[in-house]
Each structure stands twice: as structure tokens, then as C-alpha cells.
Motif scaffolding. Structure first.
Motif, short mmCIF file in Angstrom:
data_model
loop_
_atom_site.label_atom_id
_atom_site.label_comp_id
_atom_site.label_asym_id
_atom_site.label_seq_id
_atom_site.Cartn_x
_atom_site.Cartn_y
_atom_site.Cartn_z
N LEU A 237 0.85 -1.18 0.00
CA LEU A 237 0.00 0.00 0.00
C LEU A 237 0.89 1.24 0.00
O LEU A 237 2.06 1.17 0.34
CB LEU A 237 -0.93 0.00 1.22
CG LEU A 237 -0.27 -0.06 2.61
CD1 LEU A 237 0.12 1.32 3.13
CD2 LEU A 237 -1.19 -0.74 3.61
N VAL A 238 0.32 2.34 -0.39
CA VAL A 238 0.98 3.63 -0.25
C VAL A 238 0.23 4.39 0.83
O VAL A 238 -0.98 4.65 0.71
CB VAL A 238 1.00 4.41 -1.57
CG1 VAL A 238 1.59 5.81 -1.35
CG2 VAL A 238 1.80 3.65 -2.63
N ASP A 239 0.93 4.71 1.91
CA ASP A 239 0.34 5.41 3.05
C ASP A 239 0.09 6.86 2.65
O ASP A 239 1.03 7.59 2.28
CB ASP A 239 1.31 5.32 4.23
CG ASP A 239 0.71 5.83 5.53
OD1 ASP A 239 -0.14 6.74 5.48
OD2 ASP A 239 1.12 5.35 6.59
N ASP A 240 -1.16 7.28 2.72
CA ASP A 240 -1.50 8.63 2.28
C ASP A 240 -0.92 9.71 3.19
O ASP A 240 -0.85 10.88 2.81
CB ASP A 240 -3.03 8.78 2.22
CG ASP A 240 -3.46 9.94 1.33
OD1 ASP A 240 -2.85 10.13 0.26
OD2 ASP A 240 -4.38 10.66 1.72
N ARG A 241 -0.44 9.31 4.38
CA ARG A 241 0.13 10.29 5.30
C ARG A 241 1.54 10.71 4.92
O ARG A 241 1.96 11.84 5.18
CB ARG A 241 0.13 9.72 6.73
CG ARG A 241 -1.26 9.46 7.28
CD ARG A 241 -1.22 8.69 8.58
NE ARG A 241 -0.65 7.35 8.41
CZ ARG A 241 -0.74 6.39 9.32
NH1 ARG A 241 -1.38 6.61 10.47
NH2 ARG A 241 -0.22 5.20 9.10
N ASP A 242 2.29 9.80 4.30
CA ASP A 242 3.68 10.13 3.97
C ASP A 242 4.06 9.82 2.53
O ASP A 242 5.17 10.13 2.10
CB ASP A 242 4.65 9.42 4.92
CG ASP A 242 4.53 7.90 4.88
OD1 ASP A 242 3.96 7.38 3.91
OD2 ASP A 242 5.03 7.25 5.83
N GLY A 243 3.14 9.21 1.76
CA GLY A 243 3.40 8.92 0.36
C GLY A 243 4.37 7.78 0.13
O GLY A 243 4.80 7.55 -1.01
#
Length: 324
Positions: free
Chosen positions: A274-280
Motif C-alpha cells: 500500500l501507499v500510506d496517504d500520510r507520507d506517500g
């Protein structure tokens, strides 16, 4: 081919592998279906009748009343290994498949990113394990499959209440992960499939709201709304709201996925990130030694992966001379 020893296909799911059998039948490749849910072996046997065994056992077998398969398979694979029988997805691969905790140790060894996690063996430790983690958190059964044994807790109080109520389930081996639940960038995860340790294809999977079941063979439609022919699933499989699309991960992520599957001993399998939307940043969170491939792959990724899979099986069984 009648004088050639068959390929043994060891599986318990009634539908996932119908496209595999169809491709084997089409080519006239000799094979034997081995029922993983009701099986026997003789430890004193000096040999086995198969040219190759393809291990298709799934950690989620217990969801279908076949929990006896899960750990028995380890014993049988070790037996085959002692006999020198070639196995696709051998003991090493299946051991990684069976333990999310072991997968994270492997990722750590490879210096690859994964969500912040703690591992527990008693529900009373869940709240303490979540200290320092950002909520919401997931409690994941160590032995999972098809999204089973995953519960999301939005707050520390919600987790504490579940512990107090006795509703935190650690799964069939009494082990679970307490893991940060990252917000998904663009609302999807990416699954990268590999064959013989090399990139095969990738898909973005958009899960239904509140669901952790990301089985690609169960996908309903593309992101454009086109209905998919789910050849690997039961005819009456319910629509689950999952959507998929072809993905093209960057080269460095593909290289990392190949490192993971090679280090895990996985001949055919998928790695999810996944790509964490908080840190990209991207984070790997699941390593699968069981690939039933995306529904209607020809429509989604442009080719039939079962064709390439059977190419590989024929090569490993000594039926052809060229490798995939």
C-alpha cells in the motif's frame, strides 16, 4: 504422455484452480488432483509417483472446514523434500505463507518497509502492544487468508473494550499482529504477481468498504464498471464490490518484490503493498504463496497467466526444455 509420471496438484479449494486444470487438460499434460483436506502419506515410502508436486494449499482452508490441512501440509511437504520430489512452492514458501509474523521478519531482513507492527500471543497484550502505534490499528490473525481474522479498531478505548469483552481473536495458532492501519492513497492496494521469482503482472485492487478480502479471483469489475468473468470462482459467487485495474509499479518496487519472493522461496505468488496517504511511502504488508490470479485476466492485464503458469509447470516437470 501416458508413460510420463503425472504432476500432483495438491489443493482443497473447489473452484480457485479450475482454470489451471482446464489449461492442463487442453495440453494433455498428465496430472493428478490431490485432496489436501483428506490426505495420507507413508513416512517409510522410498519414492513418490509424481514428476512434480504443485502445492496449492491455502491458509484460509479452515474457513471452509478444512483446518486439518493447514499444519498437516508442512509435514507432507517435508516428507516430499526428504524424498527429493520437486515441489512448486515448497516448505520454505509455505512456511512464509503461514505466518504474517515470519513475513515481517523476512521484510526486516531485506531492509524493506512494512507498517509499524507488534506481535502478540495473548489478547491481554493487545492494548500495550498498540502503544506508540497510530490509530486506527488492525489486529490480524497470524494465519489468515482471504481477509479472515482482521479487525480494525479506531481508538485505544475501542481496542481495550474488545479485550475486556473477550472478542479479540488471535486465530488458529494463538498469534496475532497489532498493526497500524494506514489510510490508502487513492483508495487501493497493489498486488504484484510473480512466477519463477520474476515479475508477471500487477493490479490495483479497490476493496469494498469495510472489507479486507482482497482475493483477486473474486473481483467483480474493472474500475470502469466492466463486469468480469470470474472463471476461478464458483458460478454463484456473490458480488463483493471489489474493483480492479491493471497496475504498472515503478521498477524499484518490482525489483523489491522479486527480492521478496526469491528470499521466501516462492515459485509462484503475490506480494501486496500500500501507499500510506500520510507520507506517500509504500509499505509491504502481505506475502502470498498462493496465487489464483485476477478474474478475467485477459481483460484486466492483457494475457492469461495460467498459460504461463502451465509453461512453467511443464518445464519443472521435465516435459519441456525451456524455462519461463
Amino acid at each position: 504422455m501416458s508413460r510420463i509420471r503425472p504432476i500432483g496438484v495438491y489443493h482443497e479449494h473447489p473452484d480457485w484452480f479450475r482454470p489451471l486444470f482446464a489449461e492442463l487438460d487442453k495440453r494433455g499434460v498428465p496430472y493428478e488432483r490431490l485432496d489436501a483436506a483428506a490426505h495420507v502419506f507413508d513416512p517409510t515410502a522410498p519414492s513418490a509417483p509424481w514428476s512434480l508436486v504443485f502445492n496449492r494449499a491455502s491458509p484460509s482452508a479452515y474457513l471452509r472446514g478444512h483446518g486439518n490441512t493447514t499444519f498437516y501440509t508442512l509435514h507432507w511437504l517435508r516428507h516430499l523434500e526428504r524424498l527429493g520430489v520437486p515441489v512448486v512452492n515448497r516448505v520454505q514458501a509455505y512456511t512464509n505463507e503461514l505466518s504474517k509474523a515470519t513475513q515481517l521478519d523476512l521484510l526486516r531482513e531485506l531492509a524493506l518497509p512494512f507498517p509499524a507492527t507488534r506481535v502478540i500471543n495473548h489478547a491481554s497484550q493487545a492494548v500495550a502492544a498498540a502503544s506508540g502505534l497510530r490509530f486506527p490499528v488492525l489486529v490480524k490473525a497470524n494465519v489468515g487468508g482471504s481477509g479472515a481474522g482482521i479487525v480494525k479498531y479506531e481508538t485505544r478505548d475501542a481496542l481495550a473494550a474488545a479485550v475486556a469483552d473477550g472478542t479479540v481473536d488471535l486465530g488458529i495458532d494463538g498469534t496475532a499482529l497489532v498493526q497500524e492501519a494506514a489510510p490508502l492513497r487513492n483508495s487501493h492496494i497493489t498486488r504484484v504477481e510473480t512466477l519463477n521469482g520474476r515479475y508477471l503482472y500487477a493490479i490495483n485492487v479497490y476493496p469494498a468498504v469495510g472489507s479486507f478480502d482482497l482475493c483477486p479471483a473474486d473481483a467483480c469489475q474493472t474500475t470502469g464498471g466492466e463486469e468480469l468473468v470470474r472463471g476461478a470462482c464458483a458460478v454463484d459467487a456473490p458480488k463483493n464490490g471489489m474493483r480492479v485495474e491493471r497496475a504498472d509499479p515503478p521498477a524499484h518496487i518490482i525489483a523489491q518484490v522479486e527480492r521478496i519472493t526469491q528470499a521466501a522461496g516462492i515459485d509462484v505468488g503475490g506480494v501486496e503493498y500500500l501507499v500510506d496517504d500520510r507520507d506517500g511511502q509504500h509499505y509491504f504488508y502481505d506475502v502470498n504463496a498462493l496465487s489464483n490470479f485476477v478474474a478475467d485476466a485477459q481483460n484486466v492485464v492483457g494475457f492469461d497467466p495460467f498459460v504461463r503458469l502451465v509453461d512453467y509447470l511443464e518445464y519443472r516437470a521435465g516435459l519441456v526444455n525451456s524455462a519461463v
